[in-house]
Write an enzyme that holds these catalytic residues in place. Structure first.
Site, PDB file in Angstrom:
ATOM      1  N   HIS A  64       0.840  -1.192   0.000  1.00  0.00           N
ATOM      2  CA  HIS A  64       0.000   0.000   0.000  1.00  0.00           C
ATOM      3  C   HIS A  64       0.883   1.253   0.000  1.00  0.00           C
ATOM      4  CE1 HIS A  64       0.536  -0.717   4.465  1.00  0.00           C
ATOM      5  NE2 HIS A  64       0.896   0.550   4.353  1.00  0.00           N
TER       6      HIS A  64
HETATM    7  P1  TYD Z   1      -2.389  -3.996   7.728  1.00  0.00           P
HETATM    8  O1  TYD Z   1      -2.581  -2.603   7.225  1.00  0.00           O
HETATM    9  O2  TYD Z   1      -2.942  -5.106   6.927  1.00  0.00           O
HETATM   10  O3  TYD Z   1      -0.827  -4.254   7.944  1.00  0.00           O
HETATM   11  P2  TYD Z   1       0.381  -4.197   6.871  1.00  0.00           P
HETATM   12  O4  TYD Z   1       0.167  -2.961   6.057  1.00  0.00           O
HETATM   13  O5  TYD Z   1       1.607  -4.125   7.718  1.00  0.00           O
HETATM   14  O6  TYD Z   1       0.386  -5.415   6.032  1.00  0.00           O
HETATM   15  O7  TYD Z   1      -2.947  -4.035   9.217  1.00  0.00           O
HETATM   16  C1  TYD Z   1      -3.274  -5.240   9.873  1.00  0.00           C
HETATM   17  C2  TYD Z   1      -4.453  -5.002  10.826  1.00  0.00           C
HETATM   18  O8  TYD Z   1      -4.092  -4.120  11.878  1.00  0.00           O
HETATM   19  C3  TYD Z   1      -5.648  -4.392  10.125  1.00  0.00           C
HETATM   20  O9  TYD Z   1      -6.809  -5.035  10.643  1.00  0.00           O
HETATM   21  C4  TYD Z   1      -5.658  -2.949  10.563  1.00  0.00           C
HETATM   22  C5  TYD Z   1      -4.977  -2.999  11.922  1.00  0.00           C
HETATM   23  N1  TYD Z   1      -4.191  -1.807  12.263  1.00  0.00           N
HETATM   24  C6  TYD Z   1      -4.621  -0.969  13.269  1.00  0.00           C
HETATM   25  O10 TYD Z   1      -5.684  -1.175  13.878  1.00  0.00           O
HETATM   26  N2  TYD Z   1      -3.852   0.097  13.618  1.00  0.00           N
HETATM   27  C7  TYD Z   1      -2.696   0.378  12.973  1.00  0.00           C
HETATM   28  O11 TYD Z   1      -2.008   1.366  13.328  1.00  0.00           O
HETATM   29  C8  TYD Z   1      -2.257  -0.473  11.899  1.00  0.00           C
HETATM   30  C9  TYD Z   1      -0.991  -0.194  11.134  1.00  0.00           C
HETATM   31  C10 TYD Z   1      -3.041  -1.565  11.575  1.00  0.00           C
END
Ligand code: TYD
Length: 136
Positions: free
Chosen positions: A50
């Site tokens: 992303h």
């Molecule tokens: P995700 O964005 O998929 O992680 P990455 O980009 O590292 O692959 O996030 C995983 C889960 O955590 C998703 O359900 C959203 C949650 N999350 C939060 O609640 N707060 C945060 O600050 C972050 C980064 C993720």
């Protein structure tokens, strides 16, 4: 690559071990609103995929190692983080993918804003289109 760079962190080491301090305005180039960490990553699992419309981040591998591919829509670069004494700063409008997490890797992320899902771009084609519109 503009908008993305390695920041060397001063480490205070003595016979007891080492310590690194992060201070906004000093070695963190934005106001800190959020800190989170990624750990217990399963083998061969990549994450990220992303870009952020406005968020700035600093990524620090406080234990173990991982690789981070950063793409500004024109070129891409892969950074390896394998020391708690170096941070990768990533500005806004940068596509990122994290991979090659070592066993026990703890990737700490310092962010300039709270978690805002609407501020993510999760589709690469959409990311390129947003750059053509001037970003964001
Ligand atoms: P995700 O964005 O998929 O992680 P990455 O980009 O590292 O692959 O996030 C995983 C889960 O955590 C998703 O359900 C959203 C949650 N999350 C939060 O609640 N707060 C945060 O600050 C972050 C980064 C993720």
């Amino acid at each position: 690559m503009d908008n993305c760079r390695i920041i060397e962190l001063k480490s205070f080491g003595d016979e007891r071990g080492s310590l690194v301090a992060l201070e906004m305005g000093h070695n963190v180039p934005f106001d800190i609103k959020r800190v989170y960490y990624i750990y217990d990553t399963k083998r061969n699992v990549p994450r990220g995929f992303h870009a952020h419309k406005s968020l700035e981040q600093m990524l620090i591998c406080v234990s173990g190692s991982c690789k981070i591919k950063v793409d500004d829509g024109r070129k891409e670069e892969v950074f390896e983080l394998s020391s708690p004494e170096f941070a990768l700063y990533i500005g806004k409008n940068m596509w990122r993918e994290m991979f090659n997490f070592s066993q026990g890797c703890v990737l700490m992320v310092i962010a300039s804003d709270y978690y805002k899902p609407e501020e993510y771009i999760r589709d690469y084609g959409e990311f390129i289109k947003s750059l053509e519109r001037g970003g964001g």
